[in-house]
Design a protein around this motif. Structure first.
Motif, PDB file in Angstrom:
ATOM      1  N   SER A  21      -4.793  10.357   2.055  1.00 35.18           N
ATOM      2  CA  SER A  21      -5.069  11.034   0.796  1.00 35.18           C
ATOM      3  C   SER A  21      -4.541  12.457   0.778  1.00 35.18           C
ATOM      4  N   ASN A  22      -4.134  12.963   1.944  1.00 37.69           N
ATOM      5  CA  ASN A  22      -3.584  14.316   2.006  1.00 37.69           C
ATOM      6  C   ASN A  22      -2.080  14.332   2.165  1.00 37.69           C
ATOM      7  N   THR A  23      -1.449  13.172   2.018  1.00 38.62           N
ATOM      8  CA  THR A  23      -0.006  13.087   2.245  1.00 38.62           C
ATOM      9  C   THR A  23       0.785  13.057   0.947  1.00 38.62           C
ATOM     10  N   GLU A  24       0.151  13.402  -0.136  1.00 34.95           N
ATOM     11  CA  GLU A  24       0.828  13.349  -1.432  1.00 34.95           C
ATOM     12  C   GLU A  24       1.701  14.586  -1.620  1.00 34.95           C
ATOM     13  N   ASP A  25       2.701  14.746  -0.762  1.00 38.02           N
ATOM     14  CA  ASP A  25       3.559  15.911  -0.859  1.00 38.02           C
ATOM     15  C   ASP A  25       4.836  15.628  -1.630  1.00 38.02           C
ATOM     16  N   ASN A  26       5.079  14.302  -1.801  1.00 38.88           N
ATOM     17  CA  ASN A  26       6.353  13.953  -2.434  1.00 38.88           C
ATOM     18  C   ASN A  26       6.181  13.857  -3.929  1.00 38.88           C
ATOM     19  N   ASP A  72       0.804  -1.224   0.000  1.00 38.42           N
ATOM     20  CA  ASP A  72       0.000   0.000   0.000  1.00 38.42           C
ATOM     21  C   ASP A  72       0.840   1.279   0.000  1.00 38.42           C
ATOM     22  N   PRO A  73       1.861   1.422   0.861  1.00 42.73           N
ATOM     23  CA  PRO A  73       2.635   2.666   0.829  1.00 42.73           C
ATOM     24  C   PRO A  73       3.365   2.883  -0.486  1.00 42.73           C
ATOM     25  N   PHE A  74       3.767   1.809  -1.162  1.00 45.61           N
ATOM     26  CA  PHE A  74       4.430   1.959  -2.455  1.00 45.61           C
ATOM     27  C   PHE A  74       3.464   2.525  -3.492  1.00 45.61           C
ATOM     28  N   GLN A  75       2.247   1.975  -3.508  1.00 48.39           N
ATOM     29  CA  GLN A  75       1.280   2.462  -4.483  1.00 48.39           C
ATOM     30  C   GLN A  75       0.797   3.866  -4.137  1.00 48.39           C
ATOM     31  N   GLN A  76       0.771   4.186  -2.871  1.00 52.09           N
ATOM     32  CA  GLN A  76       0.370   5.527  -2.462  1.00 52.09           C
ATOM     33  C   GLN A  76       1.389   6.569  -2.916  1.00 52.09           C
ATOM     34  N   LEU A  77       2.675   6.281  -2.794  1.00 42.10           N
ATOM     35  CA  LEU A  77       3.722   7.248  -3.119  1.00 42.10           C
ATOM     36  C   LEU A  77       4.182   7.153  -4.564  1.00 42.10           C
ATOM     37  N   TYR A  78       4.359   5.927  -5.069  1.00 48.71           N
ATOM     38  CA  TYR A  78       4.937   5.740  -6.399  1.00 48.71           C
ATOM     39  C   TYR A  78       3.906   5.450  -7.485  1.00 48.71           C
ATOM     40  N   GLY A  79       2.666   5.169  -7.119  1.00 50.39           N
ATOM     41  CA  GLY A  79       1.650   4.875  -8.121  1.00 50.39           C
ATOM     42  C   GLY A  79       1.440   3.394  -8.331  1.00 50.39           C
ATOM     43  N   LYS A  80       0.348   3.068  -9.014  1.00 50.48           N
ATOM     44  CA  LYS A  80      -0.051   1.672  -9.156  1.00 50.48           C
ATOM     45  C   LYS A  80       0.910   0.866 -10.037  1.00 50.48           C
ATOM     46  N   ARG A  81       1.552   1.541 -10.993  1.00 51.95           N
ATOM     47  CA  ARG A  81       2.458   0.795 -11.871  1.00 51.95           C
ATOM     48  C   ARG A  81       3.676   0.292 -11.108  1.00 51.95           C
ATOM     49  N   MET A  82       4.230   1.144 -10.256  1.00 53.87           N
ATOM     50  CA  MET A  82       5.371   0.714  -9.446  1.00 53.87           C
ATOM     51  C   MET A  82       4.955  -0.342  -8.444  1.00 53.87           C
ATOM     52  N   LEU A 100       9.391   4.854   3.461  1.00 49.90           N
ATOM     53  CA  LEU A 100       9.021   5.166   4.839  1.00 49.90           C
ATOM     54  C   LEU A 100       9.889   6.258   5.466  1.00 49.90           C
ATOM     55  N   PHE A 101      11.165   6.323   5.091  1.00 44.55           N
ATOM     56  CA  PHE A 101      12.091   7.171   5.837  1.00 44.55           C
ATOM     57  C   PHE A 101      12.828   8.227   5.021  1.00 44.55           C
ATOM     58  N   ILE A 102      12.858   8.098   3.708  1.00 40.21           N
ATOM     59  CA  ILE A 102      13.592   9.055   2.879  1.00 40.21           C
ATOM     60  C   ILE A 102      12.592   9.953   2.161  1.00 40.21           C
ATOM     61  N   LYS A 103      12.517  11.200   2.573  1.00 41.27           N
ATOM     62  CA  LYS A 103      11.573  12.123   1.959  1.00 41.27           C
ATOM     63  C   LYS A 103      12.108  12.605   0.618  1.00 41.27           C
ATOM     64  N   GLY A 104      11.231  12.620  -0.383  1.00 42.32           N
ATOM     65  CA  GLY A 104      11.605  13.148  -1.676  1.00 42.32           C
ATOM     66  C   GLY A 104      11.849  12.113  -2.753  1.00 42.32           C
ATOM     67  N   THR A 105      11.836  10.837  -2.409  1.00 39.92           N
ATOM     68  CA  THR A 105      12.011   9.821  -3.457  1.00 39.92           C
ATOM     69  C   THR A 105      10.755   9.764  -4.310  1.00 39.92           C
ATOM     70  N   ASN A 106      10.924   9.382  -5.554  1.00 45.67           N
ATOM     71  CA  ASN A 106       9.791   9.343  -6.477  1.00 45.67           C
ATOM     72  C   ASN A 106       9.868   8.111  -7.360  1.00 45.67           C
ATOM     73  N   THR A 107       8.946   8.027  -8.293  1.00 46.00           N
ATOM     74  CA  THR A 107       8.826   6.823  -9.129  1.00 46.00           C
ATOM     75  C   THR A 107      10.043   6.604 -10.004  1.00 46.00           C
ATOM     76  N   TYR A 108      10.666   7.679 -10.490  1.00 44.60           N
ATOM     77  CA  TYR A 108      11.851   7.520 -11.334  1.00 44.60           C
ATOM     78  C   TYR A 108      12.979   6.847 -10.551  1.00 44.60           C
ATOM     79  N   GLY A 109      13.220   7.301  -9.332  1.00 43.73           N
ATOM     80  CA  GLY A 109      14.251   6.673  -8.517  1.00 43.73           C
ATOM     81  C   GLY A 109      13.910   5.250  -8.157  1.00 43.73           C
ATOM     82  N   ALA A 110      12.622   4.992  -7.886  1.00 48.21           N
ATOM     83  CA  ALA A 110      12.205   3.644  -7.515  1.00 48.21           C
ATOM     84  C   ALA A 110      12.439   2.657  -8.654  1.00 48.21           C
TER      85      ALA A 110
END
Length: 578
Positions: A573-578, A116-126, A425-435
């Motif tokens: 749903s309000n944590t999409e800051d990254n 769940d946290p992966f799909q929340q931050l990186y999207g369903k494809r990741m 969980l711990f590194i702020k600022g990572t995104n789908t490209y890095g993942a």
């Protein structure tokens, strides 16, 4: 070796006992959850698993067929010994680390699965990409259990190992359909009782057999083989460290573990359960270690087993059932073997349920059918139970060693999912490209390092590699840890590089095709927001905790905190800051 009717009867009795407990638990809790969230109740058990049952089920998640048979095998095999039986310490430490750093953030945000946290931050494809190593990890783990169980049954009733694996897998797969996490949790209580009683009763009888030399002597002196304490050759120290880190850190990001964490009635309880399970894993490993030592201290030519010894016959992975069968009285061996068989069977349902839960929720529902009914999701879980059970059976038939399966089960999880979990969980600022970049780098480095158990030759020959008896090169360099660290740092570097390039205007916004940096209100981003707002996907701990359906426990084990707990974290749903 003759066919043992008594052994068959013992297995049937214990299998029926496990099955009866599973059916009873499913019947007792069939109304758990509302009509519209039955699938979530199956996955996380209504989030009302208490301390007592939770401690048993989390311990039993690790203490299964692979754990006890693999530990006994490692202690017994000449040239390895206790020094190479890393799983008890490794997995216990993984539970401690999981409790200290991972259980609280995962449970306090009310996730339903590990993905769940992966799909929340990186999207369903990741999330779909990360499902692949997570699935393979669960399947390798289930395969180790099936392999161990098939070996045990073949010793008891003298049937072909392959046949016993298939029969055991069918039974475990059918049993998994009975009733979700509640059935798994309550059968785990019976499982630990069976292992504890069956093995500890058998150990004194095996030690007192006339063909067994004092294990205190064989621990340090060569009698029938090299001392069972074992040693780590200086040339193999990096391999030992690589495997130990794999078991310790790779033992954390498992859906089977987080399924128990997320089913706990509070974040604090999730941490306590992890610590209890770590202690339980150490305690439950002791009889398996002693049985492996007994096997190394036995003159097998003086027993009904005869010659050659199990190592020469390539039956070292069956040393635990062999010791129980040939070094214990008949009534003790049948009780011990029957109990262990039923116990290890009940571990298989955890991995199969975990894999089907991730597929039904994170792949089928969140990626393809967000409006699927709860009934539809439940049926998808049932279908995938059969498919994943068949896959695990095939792997159990193809692998040569229980311990080898064990290492393989943690490989992909350690190298790919663990660094991704750290970042999300711990590194702020990572995104789908890095993942994605970290995923690919880790995967490539792991595959190019080769794998002797799969007869896969390496493409990169690290310092110290050497050919084994099958002329497959084995790496001494800790390339698995190198791959994990590479994946971790690649994720961070590429994420921040992509963020800089887009936000500085170096790259135009239209090139943000993954909608990970610039296009914050793109379709993919809105998909992620929708995932956490859907009525049938509850992702916050403010959801009411259902009344406890377990047996009435002492107030010591009653968690009143869960009923009044208010999560300080904002809505997902309000944590999409990254």
């Amino acid at each position: 070796m003759a066919f043992h009717v008594e052994g068959l009867v013992a297995i049937i009795v214990f299998y029926l006992a496990i099955l009866a407990v599973g059916i009873w638990a499913a019947w007792k809790t069939k109304n758990t959850g509302n009509e519209g969230d039955r699938s979530e109740a199956i996955i996380v058990g209504g989030r009302d698993i208490g301390l007592l049952v939770g401690g048993f089920t989390m311990t039993a998640t690790w203490v299964g067929g692979g754990y006890i048979n693999g530990t006994a095998e490692a202690v017994y095999v000449p040239g390895y010994g206790l020094a190479w039986a890393q799983a008890p310490i490794g997995y216990s430490l993984s539970l401690v680390l999981g409790g200290l750093f991972f259980a609280k953030p995962m449970r306090s945000k009310g996730y339903v699965t590990m993905l769940d946290p992966f799909q929340q931050l990186y999207g369903k494809r990741m999330g779909g990409l990360l499902f692949i190593p997570a699935l393979m990890g669960e399947m390798f783990w289930a395969a180790a259990i099936f392999s161990a169980l098939g070996a045990t049954i073949s010793v008891i009733i003298d049937i072909n190992v392959n046949i016993s694996v298939i029969i055991s897998a069918l039974i475990a797969t059918m049993y998994t359909l009975v009733g979700g996490l509640y059935s798994v949790a309550y059968t785990d209580v019976v499982q630990l009782f069976c292992i504890f009683l069956g093995l500890w009763i058998s150990v004194p009888f095996a030690m007192s057999h006339p063909a067994v030399t004092d294990i205190g002597i064989t621990a340090v002196q060569r009698v029938y083989q090299t001392p069972w304490l074992g040693t780590v050759n200086p040339l193999d120290i990096y391999t030992w460290l690589d495997n130990f880190l794999l078991l310790t850190l790779g033992g954390i990001p498992w859906q089977a573990y987080f399924q128990r964490v997320l089913s706990s009635s509070s974040a604090t309880y999730a941490q306590v359960l992890s610590f209890l399970a770590a202690f339980g894993c150490l305690v439950m490993a002791l009889p398996a270690i002693l049985i492996g030592a007994i096997g190394a201290s036995t003159a097998w030519n003086e027993t009904e087993y005869g010659v050659p010894d199990p190592v020469t016959k390539k039956e070292a992975d069956m040393i635990l059932p062999i010791v129980l069968q040939y070094l214990c009285p008949v009534y003790i061996s049948f009780f011990g073997l029957g109990a262990v068989s039923a116990a290890v069977m009940s571990s298989a349902d955890s991995s199969i349920l975990s894999a089907s839960s991730m597929f039904a929720r994170n792949i089928y529902q969140l990626s393809f059918r967000q409006n699927a009914s709860d009934r539809e999701i439940v049926w998808v879980m049932r279908i995938t139970v059969f498919l994943f059970g068949a896959s695990a059976t095939a792997m159990a038939l193809l692998a040569s060693s229980v311990y080898g399966l064990w290492y393989l089960s943690s490989d992909l999880v350690y190298i790919i999912i663990f660094p991704q979990l750290l970042c999300v969980l711990f590194i702020k600022g990572t995104n789908t490209y890095g993942a994605i970049a970290g995923y690919l780098f880790g995967l490539v480095l792991r595959i190019t390092g080769g794998e002797p158990y799969l007869y896969l030759q390496p493409l990169i020959y690290y310092p110290g590699c050497y050919p084994d008896e099958n002329n497959v090169y084995v790496q001494r360099f800790p390339f698995k840890t190198l791959a994990m660290l590479t994946s971790f740092f690649t994720n961070i570097i590429v994420s921040y590089l992509a963020k800089y390039l887009f936000e500085s205007g170096t790259l135009p916004p239209k090139l943000d095709f993954l909608d990970a940096v610039v296009a914050r209100y793109s379709r993919e981003h809105m998909d992620k927001a929708t995932l956490v707002k859907s009525d049938n996907i509850v992702l916050n701990e403010l959801a009411p905790v259902n009344p406890r359906h377990s047996l009435t426990l002492s107030s010591t084990f009653t968690n009143k905190e869960a009923f009044n707990y208010v999560d300080s974290s904002p809505e997902l749903s309000n944590t999409e800051d990254n």
